[in-house]
Motif scaffolding. Structure first.
Motif, PDB file in Angstrom:
ATOM      1  N   ILE A 194       0.843  -1.198   0.000  1.00 20.90           N
ATOM      2  CA  ILE A 194       0.000   0.000   0.000  1.00 20.90           C
ATOM      3  C   ILE A 194       0.878   1.246   0.000  1.00 20.90           C
ATOM      4  CG2 ILE A 194      -0.370  -0.112   2.531  1.00 20.90           C
ATOM      5  CD1 ILE A 194      -2.702   1.411  -0.128  1.00 20.90           C
ATOM      6  N   ARG A 195       0.637   2.087  -0.977  1.00 24.04           N
ATOM      7  CA  ARG A 195       1.342   3.368  -1.123  1.00 24.04           C
ATOM      8  C   ARG A 195       0.344   4.345  -1.717  1.00 24.04           C
ATOM      9  NH1 ARG A 195       5.192   2.641   1.165  1.00 24.04           N
ATOM     10  NH2 ARG A 195       3.977   4.263   2.166  1.00 24.04           N
ATOM     11  N   VAL A 228      -0.433  -2.419   8.192  1.00 27.59           N
ATOM     12  CA  VAL A 228       0.803  -1.658   8.035  1.00 27.59           C
ATOM     13  C   VAL A 228       0.697  -0.434   8.937  1.00 27.59           C
ATOM     14  CG1 VAL A 228       1.875  -0.132   6.354  1.00 27.59           C
ATOM     15  CG2 VAL A 228       1.230  -2.448   5.662  1.00 27.59           C
ATOM     16  N   HIS A 231       5.679   7.134  16.712  1.00 23.72           N
ATOM     17  CA  HIS A 231       5.937   5.718  16.398  1.00 23.72           C
ATOM     18  C   HIS A 231       5.082   4.756  17.227  1.00 23.72           C
ATOM     19  CE1 HIS A 231       8.077   1.853  16.487  1.00 23.72           C
ATOM     20  NE2 HIS A 231       8.407   2.163  15.252  1.00 23.72           N
ATOM     21  N   TYR A 246       1.438   2.073  16.613  1.00 22.85           N
ATOM     22  CA  TYR A 246       1.202   0.663  16.942  1.00 22.85           C
ATOM     23  C   TYR A 246       0.023   0.492  17.900  1.00 22.85           C
ATOM     24  CZ  TYR A 246       4.998  -0.978  14.142  1.00 22.85           C
ATOM     25  OH  TYR A 246       5.763  -1.291  13.052  1.00 22.85           O
ATOM     26  N   SER A 278       9.694  -4.111  12.828  1.00 18.80           N
ATOM     27  CA  SER A 278      10.715  -4.827  13.606  1.00 18.80           C
ATOM     28  C   SER A 278      10.911  -4.242  14.996  1.00 18.80           C
ATOM     29  CB  SER A 278      12.070  -4.763  12.893  1.00 18.80           C
ATOM     30  OG  SER A 278      11.986  -5.319  11.625  1.00 18.80           O
ATOM     31  N   SER A 279      10.356  -3.072  15.233  1.00 26.05           N
ATOM     32  CA  SER A 279      10.595  -2.397  16.513  1.00 26.05           C
ATOM     33  C   SER A 279       9.988  -3.191  17.668  1.00 26.05           C
ATOM     34  CB  SER A 279       9.947  -1.013  16.480  1.00 26.05           C
ATOM     35  OG  SER A 279       8.566  -1.157  16.211  1.00 26.05           O
ATOM     36  N   ASN A 286      12.748  -1.400  11.910  1.00 23.22           N
ATOM     37  CA  ASN A 286      13.179  -1.536  10.523  1.00 23.22           C
ATOM     38  C   ASN A 286      14.019  -0.338  10.124  1.00 23.22           C
ATOM     39  OD1 ASN A 286      11.931  -3.930  10.016  1.00 23.22           O
ATOM     40  ND2 ASN A 286      10.178  -3.059   8.953  1.00 23.22           N
TER      41      ASN A 286
HETATM   42  C1  LIG Z   1       6.901  -7.293   4.933  1.00 23.25           C
HETATM   43  C2  LIG Z   1       6.568  -5.878   5.173  1.00 23.25           C
HETATM   44  C3  LIG Z   1       5.615  -5.262   4.369  1.00 23.25           C
HETATM   45  C4  LIG Z   1       5.297  -3.918   4.515  1.00 23.25           C
HETATM   46  N1  LIG Z   1       4.416  -3.337   3.656  1.00 23.25           N
HETATM   47  C5  LIG Z   1       4.187  -2.012   3.741  1.00 23.25           C
HETATM   48  C6  LIG Z   1       3.338  -1.356   2.796  1.00 23.25           C
HETATM   49  O1  LIG Z   1       2.797  -1.978   1.879  1.00 23.25           O
HETATM   50  N2  LIG Z   1       3.155  -0.023   2.927  1.00 23.25           N
HETATM   51  C7  LIG Z   1       3.753   0.712   3.922  1.00 23.25           C
HETATM   52  O2  LIG Z   1       3.564   1.918   3.978  1.00 23.25           O
HETATM   53  N3  LIG Z   1       4.548   0.108   4.845  1.00 23.25           N
HETATM   54  C8  LIG Z   1       4.784  -1.223   4.766  1.00 23.25           C
HETATM   55  N4  LIG Z   1       5.596  -1.827   5.705  1.00 23.25           N
HETATM   56  C9  LIG Z   1       6.138  -1.009   6.797  1.00 23.25           C
HETATM   57  C10 LIG Z   1       5.647  -1.397   8.187  1.00 23.25           C
HETATM   58  O3  LIG Z   1       4.279  -1.425   8.326  1.00 23.25           O
HETATM   59  C11 LIG Z   1       6.247  -0.484   9.266  1.00 23.25           C
HETATM   60  O4  LIG Z   1       5.749   0.812   9.131  1.00 23.25           O
HETATM   61  C12 LIG Z   1       7.736  -0.418   9.127  1.00 23.25           C
HETATM   62  O5  LIG Z   1       8.225  -1.714   8.966  1.00 23.25           O
HETATM   63  C13 LIG Z   1       8.408   0.215  10.314  1.00 23.25           C
HETATM   64  O6  LIG Z   1       8.128  -0.531  11.429  1.00 23.25           O
HETATM   65  P1  LIG Z   1       8.993  -0.522  12.760  1.00 23.25           P
HETATM   66  O7  LIG Z   1       9.261   0.894  13.105  1.00 23.25           O
HETATM   67  O8  LIG Z   1       8.135  -1.209  13.744  1.00 23.25           O
HETATM   68  O9  LIG Z   1      10.222  -1.323  12.500  1.00 23.25           O
HETATM   69  C14 LIG Z   1       5.918  -3.168   5.549  1.00 23.25           C
HETATM   70  C15 LIG Z   1       6.858  -3.800   6.380  1.00 23.25           C
HETATM   71  C16 LIG Z   1       7.194  -5.125   6.204  1.00 23.25           C
HETATM   72  C17 LIG Z   1       8.235  -5.759   7.091  1.00 23.25           C
END
Ligand SMILES: Cc1cc2nc3c(=O)[nH]c(=O)nc-3n(C[C@H](O)[C@H](O)[C@H](O)COP(=O)(O)O)c2cc1C
Length: 363
Positions: free
Chosen positions: A53-54, A117, A135, A139, A189-190, A285
């Motif tokens: 999704i974008r 997401v 952040h 969640y 991953s957070s 991430n």
């Molecule tokens: C496999 C995977 C698919 C994801 N797909 C999307 C996506 O389609 N669109 C988007 O905006 N973020 C996407 N993300 C981002 C995550 O929802 C999240 O915002 C990002 O990994 C940062 O998370 P963190 O701060 O918990 O590490 C994706 C992440 C992963 C690992």
């Protein structure tokens, strides 16, 4: 160790392929290419496809087809593939997502799933006039979103009063076909992402990483889930470069990096600072991603599924041994390489899994 490891591929519904590089990518984001790819993938042993999704992007991904719509189109073009629709809380409410996906589930004999997401792209939220939360607040909202979704999908007269969403005596009809409900994936991953997965998600998706890095995440998430009386499966991203020789595969990686678009990669790199690095503990991430890692926008080179079919199969089985249930794969030339993977890598994975089972039985 008994369940065969599963395979998913990234739906290239976003332009520019899966690497931010000017290398030739025989991959297209258009619907005809994607329909054919989905058919090749299901024939080749892939069980899932994950859409992205974008709403807007500036790292070569300038055009994007909407994820729920393309997910339905791909389900309509296939027979067994499960398609995971990516949904962003904010633009979507749980009421809308629950209704849309229940209908798609009805139309497709129960093959839709959702990736919730939480978001990392502040510029995108600003562009579409959506408030941008901190952040960990993102969640907290996603967790309420998932709890609401499950409630709507499984209960009649559902009521819920949270900080973000409210439902009053709501009964969704028809409910999804899948029981108890379509599978719920999440990415991140957070610590906040892992904590959420250990409470409410069916699947936890993470960016690419080394086997040790993945093991640390799996151990953490499984321990937390057990403490919550919950169980969660784990999917890991990998950009797969399988070639007849290791030299060929390494040369492809070197060319991808050499032809990386620095402006686009750095633009992406500064945007993702709103993601993992912005988490209180700085473990999410992209928190530690280098320029080279960011050329594949979910750190897919780090998983190192780059080499001969045998090398790749061995590394996949090593990931399985630390608790990984699914490999989420990206490719340079999707249609050709998904087919190659199904012919040359997947049978070796199944062989190695059998050998491992047999050795356990003897021991
Ligand atoms: C496999 C995977 C698919 C994801 N797909 C999307 C996506 O389609 N669109 C988007 O905006 N973020 C996407 N993300 C981002 C995550 O929802 C999240 O915002 C990002 O990994 C940062 O998370 P963190 O701060 O918990 O590490 C994706 C992440 C992963 C690992």
């Amino acid at each position: 160790m008994s369940q065969p490891i599963k395979f998913a591929y990234w739906v290239p519904n976003v332009s520019g392929g899966l690497v931010v590089s000017k290398i030739e990518q025989r991959t297209s984001w258009d619907i005809d290419y994607n329909r054919k790819l989905a058919q090749i993938a299901e024939r080749s042993g892939f069980e899932y496809a994950l859409s992205q999704i974008r709403f807007t992007a500036g790292y070569g991904a300038d055009n994007q087809h909407e994820s729920v719509t393309i997910s339905h189109a791909l389900l309509a073009a296939t027979e067994t593939l499960k398609v995971i629709a990516a949904i962003l809380p904010g633009p979507w409410t749980p009421a809308l997502a629950a209704k849309q996906l229940a209908t798609i589930d009805q139309f497709t004999a129960g093959r839709v799933a959702i990736n919730v997401v939480s978001g990392w792209f502040k510029g995108e939220f600003r562009a579409i006039g959506e408030p941008w939360l901190d952040h960990d607040e993102r969640y907290r909202r996603s967790e309420e979103f998932i709890r609401a979704l499950k409630g709507i999908w499984t209960q009649d007269n559902f009521s819920f009063h949270g900080d973000f969403y409210r439902f009053n005596d709501y009964t969704l009809k028809p409910k999804p076909l899948q029981q108890p409900h379509p599978e719920i994936f999440q990415g991140g991953s957070s610590r906040a992402a892992r904590d959420m997965a250990s409470r409410v998600s069916d699947w936890y998706f993470t960016n690419g990483n080394s086997v040790e890095g993945i093991k640390a995440q799996v151990d953490d998430i499984r321990a937390k889930a057990a403490a919550n009386g919950h169980s969660v499966k784990v999917g890991v991203n990998a950009f797969i470069i399988a070639r007849d020789t290791e030299e060929e595969a390494r040369a492809v990686l070197a060319e991808i990096i050499a032809k990386a678009d620095p402006e686009a990669v750095n633009g992406f790199g500064s945007e993702v600072k709103n993601a993992g690095a912005a988490s209180p503990e700085g473990e999410g991430n992209w928190a530690k991603s280098t320029f080279e890692d960011l050329v594949q926008y979910n750190d897919g080179f780090k998983t190192n599924l780059i080499g001969t079919p045998r090398q790749i199969a061995e590394r996949i089985v090593a990931l399985k041994a630390v608790g990984v249930d699914l490999i989420l794969s990206g490719f340079l030339h999707f249609q050709e390489e998904v087919e190659y993977f199904g012919k040359h890598v997947l049978p070796l994975v199944r062989e190695l899994e059998q050998e491992k089972l047999a050795s356990l039985a003897v021991a």
